[in-house]
Design a protein around this motif. Structure first.
Motif, mmCIF file in Angstrom:
data_model
loop_
_atom_site.group_PDB
_atom_site.id
_atom_site.type_symbol
_atom_site.label_atom_id
_atom_site.label_comp_id
_atom_site.label_asym_id
_atom_site.label_seq_id
_atom_site.Cartn_x
_atom_site.Cartn_y
_atom_site.Cartn_z
ATOM 1 N N LEU A 70 -33.659 18.946 -24.214
ATOM 2 C CA LEU A 70 -32.953 18.143 -23.748
ATOM 3 C C LEU A 70 -31.653 18.500 -22.850
ATOM 4 O O LEU A 70 -30.992 18.428 -22.272
ATOM 5 N N ALA A 71 -31.147 19.657 -23.710
ATOM 6 C CA ALA A 71 -30.049 20.420 -23.155
ATOM 7 C C ALA A 71 -30.210 20.858 -21.636
ATOM 8 O O ALA A 71 -29.595 20.811 -20.829
ATOM 9 N N ARG A 72 -31.523 21.549 -21.646
ATOM 10 C CA ARG A 72 -31.748 21.903 -20.073
ATOM 11 C C ARG A 72 -31.835 21.034 -19.300
ATOM 12 O O ARG A 72 -31.686 21.053 -18.049
ATOM 13 N N LEU A 73 -32.435 19.809 -19.798
ATOM 14 C CA LEU A 73 -32.672 18.553 -18.785
ATOM 15 C C LEU A 73 -31.115 18.335 -18.298
ATOM 16 O O LEU A 73 -31.144 17.458 -17.123
ATOM 17 N N LEU A 74 -30.107 18.164 -19.205
ATOM 18 C CA LEU A 74 -28.891 17.751 -18.826
ATOM 19 C C LEU A 74 -28.319 18.552 -17.647
ATOM 20 O O LEU A 74 -27.179 17.900 -17.099
ATOM 21 N N PHE A 75 -28.693 19.706 -17.438
ATOM 22 C CA PHE A 75 -28.105 20.470 -16.281
ATOM 23 C C PHE A 75 -28.452 19.963 -14.984
ATOM 24 O O PHE A 75 -27.497 20.315 -13.772
ATOM 25 N N ALA A 76 -29.146 18.633 -14.809
ATOM 26 C CA ALA A 76 -29.032 17.915 -13.673
ATOM 27 C C ALA A 76 -28.107 16.890 -13.217
ATOM 28 O O ALA A 76 -27.889 16.568 -12.052
ATOM 29 N N TYR A 77 -27.072 16.848 -14.582
ATOM 30 C CA TYR A 77 -25.946 16.058 -14.378
ATOM 31 C C TYR A 77 -24.718 16.547 -13.807
ATOM 32 O O TYR A 77 -24.618 17.859 -14.153
ATOM 33 N N GLN A 78 -23.893 15.872 -12.938
ATOM 34 C CA GLN A 78 -22.816 16.397 -12.479
ATOM 35 C C GLN A 78 -21.671 16.566 -13.274
ATOM 36 O O GLN A 78 -21.535 15.952 -14.261
ATOM 37 N N ILE A 79 -20.761 17.506 -12.918
ATOM 38 C CA ILE A 79 -19.749 17.997 -13.919
ATOM 39 C C ILE A 79 -18.909 16.579 -13.961
ATOM 40 O O ILE A 79 -18.509 15.982 -12.987
ATOM 41 N N GLY A 80 -18.552 16.305 -15.285
ATOM 42 C CA GLY A 80 -17.608 15.367 -15.294
ATOM 43 C C GLY A 80 -18.181 13.924 -15.670
ATOM 44 O O GLY A 80 -17.846 12.942 -16.018
ATOM 45 N N SER A 81 -19.946 14.182 -15.546
ATOM 46 C CA SER A 81 -20.679 12.828 -15.871
ATOM 47 C C SER A 81 -20.416 12.345 -17.474
ATOM 48 O O SER A 81 -20.076 13.095 -18.342
ATOM 49 N N THR A 82 -20.725 10.955 -17.484
ATOM 50 C CA THR A 82 -20.722 10.403 -18.941
ATOM 51 C C THR A 82 -22.189 10.081 -19.137
ATOM 52 O O THR A 82 -22.983 9.570 -18.331
ATOM 53 N N VAL A 83 -22.391 10.629 -20.302
ATOM 54 C CA VAL A 83 -23.709 10.593 -20.869
ATOM 55 C C VAL A 83 -23.775 9.705 -21.989
ATOM 56 O O VAL A 83 -23.115 10.022 -22.867
ATOM 57 N N LYS A 84 -24.709 8.641 -22.176
ATOM 58 C CA LYS A 84 -24.886 7.718 -23.329
ATOM 59 C C LYS A 84 -25.852 7.948 -24.003
ATOM 60 O O LYS A 84 -27.234 8.131 -23.482
ATOM 61 N N LEU A 85 -25.903 8.249 -25.423
ATOM 62 C CA LEU A 85 -26.841 8.527 -26.334
ATOM 63 C C LEU A 85 -26.954 7.297 -27.488
ATOM 64 O O LEU A 85 -26.019 6.828 -27.674
ATOM 65 N N ALA A 86 -28.056 7.053 -27.961
ATOM 66 C CA ALA A 86 -28.480 6.085 -28.802
ATOM 67 C C ALA A 86 -29.316 6.614 -29.556
ATOM 68 O O ALA A 86 -30.577 7.033 -29.366
#
Length: 303
Positions: A70-86
């Motif tokens: 999951l951490a590797r997949l998050l590298f597609a997100y732009q700097i400063g993005s908000t990620v919501k987890l449930a």
């Protein structure tokens, strides 16, 4: 002997005999393609419909390879993005706190908003407190069995960055992991549940649907699938593989195959297949639906 007891004896007797034979075989034999098929038959015949026990069992860092993917997949997100987890069926919070630890360390530039949801108000309160006693479950007075401790004594050193030792020997989740986290009591099988929570980037639904009857488990699975925004990720484990494969094959989700075998086999609590419901079926690449069947992480395709 009553009719019920007689039925139980008739059902369990061959299971005990076959289990003894299976346990006596060498590992190399049980891992062959033929024995894998035999194992599936044993599971369907003797195990799948055995007593289903729901518990609040959870642990810290239960599946590190999964969190690393999951951490590797998050590298597609732009700097400063908000990620919501449930985290659905969050129990006392160990899984969600573990995910926040790995993901925040991997992407400190992102803002993580987390929500933990469970049907038991008492375990939700325990999750919000974030205080654990080594060797003892925090799920006291929950709706189901307490399950194993979230932390064992031998795990304390490895979890120093997650938990701080308090006076008296209890362990408390560190403040940087607790921030921007909300805890709710709700039933994930109810109509309208997805509307209550809204869309998320990552949805965990681990070790919650396995003990449910198939019809209820399917309702729950479809509800949590509807929490995942397009491009987001669903993490689902401990659910009947036939049910999971059938539902996801007809939906807009694709399996994530990064480190698939490591992710699939990492949870040491899932031993005992094919004789226990929660046992992990070995990965079989000859299975036509292996990509869906043996995956835990799925991405919702963009629309």
């Amino acid at each position: 002997m009553s009719a019920i007891n007689f039925t139980d004896v008739v059902f369990q007797a061959p299971r005990r005999v076959f289990s003894s034979i299976w346990d006596g075989l060498r590992g190399a034999i049980t891992q062959t393609r033929l024995m894998h098929r035999v194992g599936k038959l044993i599971y369907r015949k003797f195990t799948r419909h055995t007593v289903r026990i729901q518990s609040h069992d959870t642990q810290f860092m239960r599946n590190p390879p999964l969190l690393d993917v999951l951490a590797r997949l998050l590298f597609a997100y732009q700097i400063g993005s908000t990620v919501k987890l449930a985290s659905i069926g969050c129990s006392t919070g160990a899984e969600l706190y573990s995910a926040l630890y790995v993901l925040r360390r991997a992407r400190p530039d992102l803002r993580f908003l987390a929500t933990g949801v469970d049907i038991s108000s008492e375990v939700v309160k325990a999750a919000e407190r974030g205080v654990y006693c080594p060797g003892q479950s925090a799920a006291i007075d929950g709706l189901y069995l307490e399950g194993r401790p979230e932390v064992f004594w031998e795990d304390i050193n490895a979890l120093q960055e997650v938990l701080e030792v308090q006076q008296g020997g209890t362990l408390r989740v560190r403040d940087w992991l607790r921030r921007d986290t909300t805890w709710l009591t709700a039933d994930a099988t109810e109509t309208g549940f997805p509307d209550t929570l809204g869309l998320h980037n990552i949805v965990f639904a681990n070790n919650v649907m396995g003990p449910m009857d198939d019809s209820l488990a399917e309702v729950c699975l479809r509800n949590v699938m509807n929490l995942v925004e397009p491009g987001g990720y669903l993490v689902v484990d401990d659910i009947d593989l036939e049910l999971k494969t059938r539902v996801l094959a007809a939906a807009d989700f694709k399996p994530i195959l990064l480190s698939q075998e490591d992710v699939w086999m990492a949870d040491g609590s899932k031993e005992g297949w094919p004789w226990v419901r929660w046992g992990r079926e070995p990965l079989d690449l000859t299975e036509p639906t292996w990509e869906l069947r043996y995956s835990i992480i799925f991405q919702r395709t963009r629309v």
